[in-house]
Design a protein around this motif. Structure first.
Motif, mmCIF file in Angstrom:
data_model
loop_
_atom_site.group_PDB
_atom_site.id
_atom_site.type_symbol
_atom_site.label_atom_id
_atom_site.label_comp_id
_atom_site.label_asym_id
_atom_site.label_seq_id
_atom_site.Cartn_x
_atom_site.Cartn_y
_atom_site.Cartn_z
ATOM 1 N N PRO A 160 0.793 -1.230 0.000
ATOM 2 C CA PRO A 160 0.000 0.000 0.000
ATOM 3 C C PRO A 160 0.825 1.281 0.000
ATOM 4 N N SER A 161 2.140 1.174 -0.145
ATOM 5 C CA SER A 161 2.969 2.380 -0.102
ATOM 6 C C SER A 161 2.729 3.242 -1.338
ATOM 7 N N ASN A 162 2.777 4.561 -1.129
ATOM 8 C CA ASN A 162 2.668 5.492 -2.239
ATOM 9 C C ASN A 162 3.844 6.466 -2.252
ATOM 10 N N MET A 163 4.862 6.140 -1.454
ATOM 11 C CA MET A 163 6.087 6.937 -1.398
ATOM 12 C C MET A 163 7.287 6.004 -1.445
ATOM 13 N N THR A 164 8.444 6.582 -1.690
ATOM 14 C CA THR A 164 9.663 5.782 -1.662
ATOM 15 C C THR A 164 9.945 5.338 -0.232
ATOM 16 N N GLY A 165 10.717 4.290 -0.089
ATOM 17 C CA GLY A 165 11.095 3.798 1.238
ATOM 18 C C GLY A 165 9.988 3.054 1.945
ATOM 19 N N ASP A 166 9.070 2.445 1.199
ATOM 20 C CA ASP A 166 7.947 1.690 1.784
ATOM 21 C C ASP A 166 7.178 2.514 2.809
ATOM 22 N N LYS A 167 6.783 3.716 2.413
ATOM 23 C CA LYS A 167 5.982 4.582 3.272
ATOM 24 C C LYS A 167 4.655 4.876 2.600
ATOM 25 N N ARG A 168 3.657 5.110 3.420
ATOM 26 C CA ARG A 168 2.326 5.498 2.948
ATOM 27 C C ARG A 168 2.042 6.876 3.515
ATOM 28 N N LEU A 169 1.708 7.832 2.655
ATOM 29 C CA LEU A 169 1.394 9.173 3.128
ATOM 30 C C LEU A 169 -0.063 9.196 3.588
ATOM 31 N N LEU A 170 -0.233 9.307 4.895
ATOM 32 C CA LEU A 170 -1.570 9.446 5.457
ATOM 33 C C LEU A 170 -1.941 10.920 5.386
ATOM 34 N N SER A 171 -3.171 11.211 5.016
ATOM 35 C CA SER A 171 -3.587 12.606 4.925
ATOM 36 C C SER A 171 -5.013 12.754 5.412
ATOM 37 N N ALA A 172 -5.297 13.934 5.932
ATOM 38 C CA ALA A 172 -6.644 14.265 6.380
ATOM 39 C C ALA A 172 -6.906 15.719 6.030
ATOM 40 N N THR A 173 -8.128 16.005 5.612
ATOM 41 C CA THR A 173 -8.479 17.342 5.139
ATOM 42 C C THR A 173 -9.777 17.805 5.778
ATOM 43 N N ALA A 174 -9.814 19.074 6.119
ATOM 44 C CA ALA A 174 -11.041 19.707 6.601
ATOM 45 C C ALA A 174 -11.235 20.989 5.793
ATOM 46 N N ALA A 175 -12.363 21.114 5.122
ATOM 47 C CA ALA A 175 -12.706 22.317 4.362
ATOM 48 C C ALA A 175 -13.952 22.923 4.993
ATOM 49 N N PHE A 176 -13.910 24.224 5.258
ATOM 50 C CA PHE A 176 -15.018 24.868 5.978
ATOM 51 C C PHE A 176 -15.000 26.366 5.739
ATOM 52 N N ARG A 177 -16.096 27.007 6.125
ATOM 53 C CA ARG A 177 -16.179 28.469 6.142
ATOM 54 C C ARG A 177 -16.009 28.904 7.591
ATOM 55 N N ASN A 178 -15.109 29.846 7.821
ATOM 56 C CA ASN A 178 -14.917 30.367 9.166
ATOM 57 C C ASN A 178 -16.202 30.989 9.677
ATOM 58 N N GLU A 179 -16.412 30.876 10.964
ATOM 59 C CA GLU A 179 -17.571 31.511 11.587
ATOM 60 C C GLU A 179 -17.359 33.021 11.622
ATOM 61 N N PRO A 180 -18.424 33.803 11.727
ATOM 62 C CA PRO A 180 -18.282 35.258 11.797
ATOM 63 C C PRO A 180 -17.884 35.686 13.212
#
Length: 189
Positions: A160-180
């Protein structure tokens, strides 16, 4: 005087006895199956731990993004280092804080969000384009956290690696509108 046929006869008899004997067959069968069994077992465990780490990173991202969404980071004038310190305070023992990369960017609209892949063509993680821009009230912000996860069991035809050196880049994203948080209301979009 002994005949030379006697040792040959006793060797044949010994081989026939060995072939008929069932003692030790389970141990022999286990010795054949054990390497594949243990490799598969460790691959399953590693995959489970990787998914757990990915879910934890997602939770950390949501908690950290809330600091920006509610305006707490902006009103406290958090610098990039202070925000990174806050993120690190949320991290369990499964992660090494020094390996987490943070990208915070604001956009004029949701349709203008363009996220680049941080893995270059050679399979290396490139965080050089990451920014820290929390925006203001009612701005659209994207918070991304990345963690290069080291894999150990990469055989059996599934890697399941997607990088060199047998590493997997885990990622998480949050998209939002700031509150007023400054008062008033956000304009209708």
């Amino acid at each position: 005087m002994r005949s030379s046929a006697t040792p040959a006869f006793s060797c044949l008899r010994l081989l026939r006895r060995f072939r008929r004997s069932k003692r030790g067959s389970a141990a022999l069968e286990f010795a054949i199956v054990a390497p594949v069994f243990f490799a598969l077992l460790f691959a399953i465990l590693e995959t489970g731990i990787m998914f757990l780490a990915d879910q934890l990173l997602e939770s950390i991202t949501q908690e950290s993004a809330r600091m920006i969404q509610t305006g707490q980071a902006q009103t406290a004038s958090y610098s990039e280092a202070q925000f990174a310190s806050y993120v690190c305070s949320e991290i369990p023992a499964l992660f090494n804080c020094s390996n987490i990369a943070i990208d915070v960017e604001n956009y004029p609209s949701f349709s203008s969000i363009a996220l680049a892949n941080p893995i270059d063509g050679s399979g290396n993680f490139d965080a050089s384009s990451f920014k820290y821009n929390t925006g203001g009230p009612c701005d659209i912000v994207v918070v991304r956290l990345f963690y290069p996860w080291q894999l150990f069991v990469t055989g059996l035809g599934w890697n399941p690696s997607n990088m060199t050196g047998d590493k997997r880049l885990l990622s998480a994203t949050a998209a939002f509108r700031n509150e007023p948080y400054g008062g008033g209301a956000c304009p209708a979009s």
